[in-house]
Design an enzyme around this catalytic site. Structure first.
Site, mmCIF file in Angstrom:
data_model
loop_
_atom_site.group_PDB
_atom_site.id
_atom_site.type_symbol
_atom_site.label_atom_id
_atom_site.label_comp_id
_atom_site.label_asym_id
_atom_site.label_seq_id
_atom_site.Cartn_x
_atom_site.Cartn_y
_atom_site.Cartn_z
ATOM 1 N N HIS B 11 0.813 -1.204 -0.075
ATOM 2 C CA HIS B 11 -0.021 -0.059 0.108
ATOM 3 C C HIS B 11 1.054 1.329 -0.047
ATOM 4 O O HIS B 11 0.513 2.213 -0.376
ATOM 5 C CB HIS B 11 -0.855 -0.004 1.332
ATOM 6 C CG HIS B 11 -2.046 -0.717 1.019
ATOM 7 N ND1 HIS B 11 -2.238 -2.041 0.951
ATOM 8 C CD2 HIS B 11 -3.361 -0.305 0.877
ATOM 9 C CE1 HIS B 11 -3.642 -2.395 0.707
ATOM 10 N NE2 HIS B 11 -4.184 -1.568 0.717
HETATM 11 N N1 LIG Z 1 -13.412 -9.224 1.122
HETATM 12 C C1 LIG Z 1 -14.175 -8.243 0.676
HETATM 13 N N2 LIG Z 1 -15.370 -8.759 0.040
HETATM 14 C C2 LIG Z 1 -16.377 -8.027 -0.370
HETATM 15 N N3 LIG Z 1 -16.474 -6.642 -0.145
HETATM 16 C C3 LIG Z 1 -15.263 -6.109 0.676
HETATM 17 C C4 LIG Z 1 -14.066 -6.973 1.097
HETATM 18 N N4 LIG Z 1 -13.394 -6.064 1.423
HETATM 19 C C5 LIG Z 1 -14.017 -4.895 1.349
HETATM 20 N N5 LIG Z 1 -14.920 -5.010 0.954
HETATM 21 C C6 LIG Z 1 -15.762 -3.517 0.690
HETATM 22 O O1 LIG Z 1 -14.951 -2.697 -0.025
HETATM 23 C C7 LIG Z 1 -15.107 -1.394 0.948
HETATM 24 C C8 LIG Z 1 -14.166 -0.590 1.068
HETATM 25 O O2 LIG Z 1 -13.490 -0.175 -0.239
HETATM 26 P P1 LIG Z 1 -12.273 0.933 0.018
HETATM 27 O O3 LIG Z 1 -12.303 1.801 1.020
HETATM 28 O O4 LIG Z 1 -12.335 1.482 -1.536
HETATM 29 O O5 LIG Z 1 -11.090 -0.154 -0.053
HETATM 30 P P2 LIG Z 1 -9.886 -0.213 1.239
HETATM 31 O O6 LIG Z 1 -10.657 -1.171 2.274
HETATM 32 O O7 LIG Z 1 -8.977 -1.104 0.783
HETATM 33 O O8 LIG Z 1 -9.631 1.076 1.511
HETATM 34 C C9 LIG Z 1 -15.938 -1.897 2.253
HETATM 35 O O9 LIG Z 1 -16.690 -1.133 2.785
HETATM 36 C C10 LIG Z 1 -16.422 -3.459 1.927
HETATM 37 O O10 LIG Z 1 -18.034 -2.987 1.100
HETATM 38 MG MG LIG Z 2 -7.907 2.021 1.210
#
Ligand SMILES: Nc1ncnc2c1ncn2[C@@H]1O[C@H](COP(=O)(O)OP(=O)(O)O)[C@@H](O)[C@H]1O
Ligand SMILES: [Mg+2]
Ligand SMILES: Nc1ncnc2c1ncn2[C@@H]1O[C@H](COP(=O)(O)OP(=O)(O)O)[C@@H](O)[C@H]1O
Ligand SMILES: [Mg+2]
Ligand SMILES: [Mg+2]
Ligand SMILES: [Mg+2]
Lengths: 202, 128, 128, 202
Positions: B11
């Protein structure tokens, strides 16, 4: 319902509008149980989607969705990128051979999109992810004669119910019990997607 | 002789750069490519960066991909699917520690699967 | 409320800085101190840097120390012995992944031993 | 043998000379099975030791060794720093109550130094580390009437024999079987230490 190429582009346009308008809200949701970037991620991704769609011409709904998929995949970043990307890729693949996208072919495509999200993220229903909106919406499409207002309500209720869930996948899972009491950011963006779809099929 | 390549997915671009430094102090002749941060070098990962890194790291012996947390894994898996002509394998191991070990083993001319097995054996992690 | 501190020990100052960024994106109110690189910021570790980091990271709730490879561990152990007034605990876990998890848990107000146990439970590593 | 304060300082001086002169050699050894910094680490550490010793005055051998310990610890870096640091700290502590440092008190101190290295690095004999020089030297001190030339030979032989060993601790252990056939860098620097001691007690 029937989804034309113009409908699909309109769907993305409305989704983009809502995401841009609610960028800060999505970020605020992600701040409590995540890394505060979901609004930024989705806003960047859908802005690029609109750029892409505006610049191209399409022969099929499937092709529109393929471009949406590829753009979200490479521009959203974070978890939402590969997840939304996979979902749209599956929609696109499933609709490849449909001359026109009617309710049953769309329901079938949605089912494959949900399977794609599950395959990609290894989560399932009840883990406080976007699936907790996608799955009820998909169930509704499979079982019913779809009505715009019902679709809107189902998506909204599903999003709100993620509040009570404990996250066991993704960044929010690090917060364990403290993840309870907050709406899942990915479910909120998914709600914008499906309420926009409701507007289109109205 | 061509060597198994290493792709460092993090990251943070600084983490990937730091691991690169750490390894290069010891091993010079193993291809190591970085996929740290988003396209704008913010915190996050990028499928495009990972795909490019896979392509550059491959010398015909395949590529091992290391990642840090959560969503990096999904991006890595998609990138692997999209570069199917290259033998690329994602590994669940501690990022810094595993990549260091793998680089040393690749430097000794080991094959992809053997390096993968060694690293997995060294770090019996449930999760990472 | 005072929180358990985190010390990031790495052979590379960039790795420590990168992890700091990664954590700070999510958690702002947990003390995190860096001990990356030697005194001259070359690749290596420094007992003095580690000792200072322990002292700065302690808010009275103790400090968890994460390290990358080999000799960092010895320097960490010596630094802990030399700052005996502070409750400092070295943990064997993946550096990036473990520190991220510990920071989130510390942010929730967990105690040193509980965080230690959570991280150990999450990463059942033989070695790291 | 008897080791005075002057002898001890001389010992460090001779060690420093050899390490500075052989800095590149130590680095070359560390290049094959390590990270090419042992020469740099030791040269930096002993240079600082000499600065420290030149600037201070001492009442006991133990105090000299304590300063050596603290300086090596914080200036050498790498694995050698805490290991040499611990060794000299143990020497210093063991000799704390000795009015004069004779062969038996030094032998005893050396035994504790070896225990310190083992405690710190969790290695043991035969793992291709500096211990493979320290242990034979300590054995010789425990069992014999120490003679300079014998000491030199024992240290040198021990260092050379590390060539045949396979590293199972430290950076070199990553190289597994490929670590065989090369002298261990820490054993080489330990040889410089003990051959300098031999010169002092000559
Ligand atoms: N393993 C997973 N399966 C399905 N949805 C997921 C998973 N991990 C995260 N999410 C979805 O992604 C969203 C977060 O997206 P985002 O903030 O763009 O990514 P990050 O968590 O990498 O910063 C969460 O609120 C959830 O709805
Ligand atoms: Mg993120
Ligand atoms: N666990 C250990 N126990 C005893 N000696 C060790 C250990 N690890 C390393 N050494 C010694 O330290 C030497 C390497 O020192 P140096 O190159 O300064 O540190 P680093 O390996 O951290 O770069 C090795 O050649 C070996 O003799
Ligand atoms: Mg996020
Ligand atoms: Mg070295
Ligand atoms: Mg080193």
């Amino acid at each position: 319902m029937e989804l034309t190429i113009e409908d699909t582009i309109k769907w993305m346009q409305l989704t983009n509008d809502k995401i841009q308008k609610n960028k800060e809200h999505l970020t605020a949701l992600d701040q409590v149980i995540g890394d505060s970037d979901h609004g930024i991620n989705m806003a960047r991704g859908f802005q690029e989607v609109m750029k892409k769609l505006d610049a191209a011409t399409y022969e099929t709904v499937s092709d529109v969705m393929k471009d949406v998929a590829m753009t979200l995949m490479s521009k959203v970043g974070g978890a939402a990128g590969p997840l939304y990307g996979t979902a749209f890729l599956k929609l696109s693949m499933s609709l490849k051979d449909s001359q026109k996208v009617d309710e049953s072919s769309f329901a079938k495509a949605l089912e494959e999109a949900v399977q794609g999200i599950i395959m990609r993220g290894k989560a399932n229903a009840g883990e406080k992810t976007m699936l907790d909106v996608w799955i009820p919406v998909q169930d509704y499409f499979s079982a019913n004669n779809v009505k715009a207002d019902e679709l809107e309500t189902i998506a909204k209720t599903a999003m709100e119910q993620t509040k009570e869930l404990k996250a066991t996948k993704g960044r929010a899972s690090y917060f364990k019990d403290k993840s309870i009491g907050h709406i899942d950011p990915g479910s909120a963006s998914s709600y914008y997607l499906f309420t926009s779809l409701a507007e289109v099929i109205e | 002789m061509s060597k198994v390549g290493i792709v460092l997915i993090s990251h943070s671009s600084k983490i990937a750069e730091g691991i690169y430094e750490l390894i290069r102090q010891v091993i010079q002749d193993v291809p190591i490519e970085l996929a740290g941060g988003t396209e704008d070098n913010e915190i996050g990962t990028s499928i495009d960066k990972i795909m490019k890194a896979i392509q550059k790291a491959d010398q015909g012996q395949g590529v091992l991909l290391f990642y840090d947390i959560g969503s990096a894994k999904m991006n890595a898996e998609m990138a692997i699917e999209m570069t199917e002509s290259i033998q690329a394998k994602l590994i669940e191991s501690p990022l810094v520690e595993g990549a260091y070990m793998a680089a040393v083993e690749s430097g000794m001319g080991k094959k992809l699967q053997d390096i993968y097995d060694s690293v997995k054996e060294e770090f019996h992690c449930e999760n990472s």
